[in-house]
Design a protein around this motif. Structure first.
Motif, PDB file in Angstrom:
ATOM      1  N   ILE A  64      79.185  -2.861  33.525  1.00 23.80           N
ATOM      2  CA  ILE A  64      79.050  -2.264  34.232  1.00 23.80           C
ATOM      3  C   ILE A  64      77.341  -1.978  35.041  1.00 23.80           C
ATOM      4  N   LYS A  65      76.933  -1.846  34.500  1.00 22.37           N
ATOM      5  CA  LYS A  65      75.096  -1.636  35.186  1.00 22.37           C
ATOM      6  C   LYS A  65      75.014  -3.418  35.807  1.00 22.37           C
ATOM      7  N   LYS A  66      75.281  -4.389  35.228  1.00 21.67           N
ATOM      8  CA  LYS A  66      75.183  -5.586  35.919  1.00 21.67           C
ATOM      9  C   LYS A  66      76.205  -5.464  37.127  1.00 21.67           C
ATOM     10  N   ALA A  67      77.678  -4.893  37.242  1.00 21.39           N
ATOM     11  CA  ALA A  67      78.623  -5.218  38.382  1.00 21.39           C
ATOM     12  C   ALA A  67      77.835  -4.283  39.025  1.00 21.39           C
ATOM     13  N   SER A  68      77.556  -3.528  39.173  1.00 23.69           N
ATOM     14  CA  SER A  68      76.958  -3.021  39.786  1.00 23.69           C
ATOM     15  C   SER A  68      75.712  -3.091  40.712  1.00 23.69           C
ATOM     16  N   ASN A  69      75.266  -3.544  40.251  1.00 22.83           N
ATOM     17  CA  ASN A  69      73.605  -4.664  40.646  1.00 22.83           C
ATOM     18  C   ASN A  69      73.979  -5.524  41.986  1.00 22.83           C
TER      19      ASN A  69
END
Length: 69
Positions: A64-69
């Motif tokens: 989720i963190k990689k998708a939001s960056n």
């Protein structure tokens, strides 16, 4: 041919004694087996389940963190 009375008695005795085995009752049933022990222990695989669930949660948070960056 002369029929011997002893021979007839022996033949009849063998015949009637062998027939009595046919009418004999079967033996008593075998004793029942003891019940199985109650279920498996609850803590058998909990440690593995906790480790897998934490690692899956960290994987999803990382994704989720990689998708939001």
């Amino acid at each position: 041919m002369k029929i011997v009375p002893n021979r007839i008695i022996i033949i009849l005795a063998v015949f009637f004694l062998s027939v009595t085995n046919v009418f004999a009752d079967p033996g008593p049933p075998p004793p029942s087996t003891p019940p199985p022990p109650p279920g498996l222990p609850l803590d058998g695989g909990i440690l593995l389940l906790v480790i897998l669930s934490i690692s899956y949660g960290l994987y999803k948070l990382n994704k989720i963190k990689k998708a939001s960056n």
